[in-house]
Design an enzyme around this catalytic site. Structure first.
Site, PDB file in Angstrom:
ATOM      1  CG  ASP A   1      40.151  38.200  38.432  1.00  0.00           C
ATOM      2  OD1 ASP A   1      41.264  37.824  38.827  1.00  0.00           O
ATOM      3  OD2 ASP A   1      39.674  39.318  38.677  1.00  0.00           O
TER       4      ASP A   1
ATOM      5  CG  HIS B   1      43.138  39.488  41.323  1.00  0.00           C
ATOM      6  ND1 HIS B   1      41.974  39.768  40.642  1.00  0.00           N
ATOM      7  CD2 HIS B   1      43.624  40.686  41.731  1.00  0.00           C
ATOM      8  CE1 HIS B   1      41.774  41.081  40.626  1.00  0.00           C
ATOM      9  NE2 HIS B   1      42.760  41.666  41.284  1.00  0.00           N
TER      10      HIS B   1
ATOM     11  CG  ASN C   1      45.547  49.304  41.733  1.00  0.00           C
ATOM     12  OD1 ASN C   1      44.416  49.761  41.826  1.00  0.00           O
ATOM     13  ND2 ASN C   1      45.813  48.017  41.916  1.00  0.00           N
TER      14      ASN C   1
ATOM     15  CE1 TYR D   1      39.690  51.771  25.918  1.00  0.00           C
ATOM     16  CE2 TYR D   1      38.430  49.727  25.860  1.00  0.00           C
ATOM     17  CZ  TYR D   1      39.592  50.429  25.579  1.00  0.00           C
ATOM     18  OH  TYR D   1      40.651  49.802  24.971  1.00  0.00           O
TER      19      TYR D   1
ATOM     20  CG  ASP E   1      32.049  56.120  34.888  1.00  0.00           C
ATOM     21  OD1 ASP E   1      31.901  57.220  34.330  1.00  0.00           O
ATOM     22  OD2 ASP E   1      32.354  55.090  34.274  1.00  0.00           O
TER      23      ASP E   1
ATOM     24  CB  SER F   1      41.431  44.374  41.952  1.00  0.00           C
ATOM     25  OG  SER F   1      42.205  44.479  40.802  1.00  0.00           O
TER      26      SER F   1
END
Length: 414
Positions: free
Chosen positions: A152, A191, A277, A289, A324, A348
């Protein structure tokens, strides 16, 4: 001259299935990497690529030779566009792509208030995943013994939520292909501190005794594919790291990093990645992926957040949905750089909550394999529904909005 990412068009594919069934034990990491390298060494395309690079002119520089990218198997090559064109002509079975930006998946800070402490009502995200309930009934899991790499913007390790929980901080230099250890863990943008708090924060975290390692892959919120690959190689080289948490990507279905993410599964690392987002029918790579555990966002009403990315994708003639799972990602309170707490919106925020639940599972079942861990997460979710404003009927969200549903910790105490 420019940096190019070079790899075979075909990944190891089904040949890694046996590897993916391996476990997370630190003592097995090097063996699993060696098995992956062994499979790759049999690939004639890799042999041709190595031969081409050995015979190339001095103007072609391999920044990351094979020995320095054992997990991803990716070549990072500094060369001219003309040399890249020649390589494409000579070896058509290669993917040769110019390095490109990978951006932070920016959350929205819809609540501008910064609190000095969080209240019980601010911890709704722990209630939503069932963690508060099972703790009341005697669950004592804390994620102890599990280490997560947070790739990050860095982490402010001085925040009281994170005191003693950041085990190291690293930065990456692609031009020298080196990873540097930093004595002090800092956040370059803010973040990463919010993300880390949701993983292992003293009050706001899902797994408060888990440890995190900071990899500043996105200094100031910006990085490149080459930074991403170097960060993955670094995480893979540390046998104590079992999970990587990523909230970054490129809009759309961009296969450039796919084989690198898939390789993590084969060496006993779970990649937990934010979907994006941008809302319905839009996703980001690598969160879209098939080999990542892709995460969308939900809100306090157990609805899928409108901004949460999702869609239907096709890879290798297989159709699948993203995300998922979903997790609380709207108005979620966590630690912020410099002290205090803020409520942010974004996938996030949902992603580290999923990483925290994965850490709780690993703590309880240390013998579990990567595939069994993923299966345990997606099959324990809570189905989410909404009321149609036209028909007035209650309908389930489709898989491309909620995946398997809202992640739950409750099965850990059943």
């Amino acid at each position: 001259m420019a940096i190019f990412i070079v790899r075979p068009k075909s990944s190891l594919g089904s040949r890694t299935v046996g590897l993916i069934s391996k476990n997370f034990k630190p003592e097995d990491r090097q063996r699993q990497i060696s098995e992956l390298v062994g499979l790759r060494s049999e690939d004639p395309c890799y042999k041709e690529l190595n031969r081409w690079l050995d015979q190339s002119p001095a103007s072609v520089t391999s920044l990351a030779p094979e020995a320095r990218t054992p997990v991803t198997g990716t070549k990072i090559v500094d060369m001219s566009e003309e040399e890249a064109t020649k390589l494409r002509q000579d070896l058509p079975d290669l993917v040769i792509m110019r390095d490109r930006p990978v951006g932070l998946i920016e959350p929205a800070k819809t609540n501008s208030t910064t609190k000095t402490r969080v209240l019980k009502k601010d911890l709704w995200h722990l209630d939503a995943i069932g963690l508060t309930d099972i703790k009341k009934r005697g669950f004592t899991g804390t994620g102890k013994g599990v280490t997560i790499a947070v790739l990050d913007t860095g982490i402010d390790a001085t925040h009281p939520e994170l005191s003693g929980k950041v085990m190291g901080a690293y930065t990456f230099n692609v031009n020298t292909w080196q990873t540097s250890f930093n004595g002090t863990s800092i956040d370059t943008q803010g973040h990463g501190t919010h993300v880390a708090g949701l993983i292992c924060g003293k009050n706001v975290g899902v797994a408060p005794e888990a440890k995190v390692v900071s990899g500043t892959m996105l200094p100031g919120g910006r990085g490149n594919i080459s930074d991403f690959i170097l960060a993955l190689e670094w995480a893979a080289s540390d046998p104590t790291i079992s999970i990587v948490n990523i909230s970054a990507g490129i809009p759309g279905n961009v296969p450039d990093m796919m084989s690198s993410v898939a390789a993590l599964l084969g060496i006993g690392i779970l990649p937990v990645i934010a979907a994006g987002n941008e809302g319905r029918n839009k996703t980001r790579s690598p969160g879209n992926y098939v080999d990542s555990l892709s995460v969308g966002a939900s809100n306090q009403e157990n609805k899928v957040s409108s901004f949460s990315s999702g869609g239907v994708l096709v890879a290798d003639n297989h159709r699948y949905e993203v995300p998922d799972v979903v997790a609380p990602g709207e108005q979620v309170w966590s630690s912020v750089m410099g002290g205090g707490y803020e409520a942010w919106d974004g996938t996030s925020m949902a992603t580290p909550i999923v990483s925290g639940v994965a850490a709780l599972i690993l703590e309880k079942y240390p013998e579990i394999t990567v595939t069994d861990l993923i299966e345990g997460i997606v099959t324990s979710c809570k189905n989410l529904a909404y009321k149609n404003i036209v028909s007035k009927k209650t309908l389930n969200y489709p898989p491309e909005r909620q995946g398997s549903g809202l992640i739950q910790a409750k099965p850990l105490y059943q």
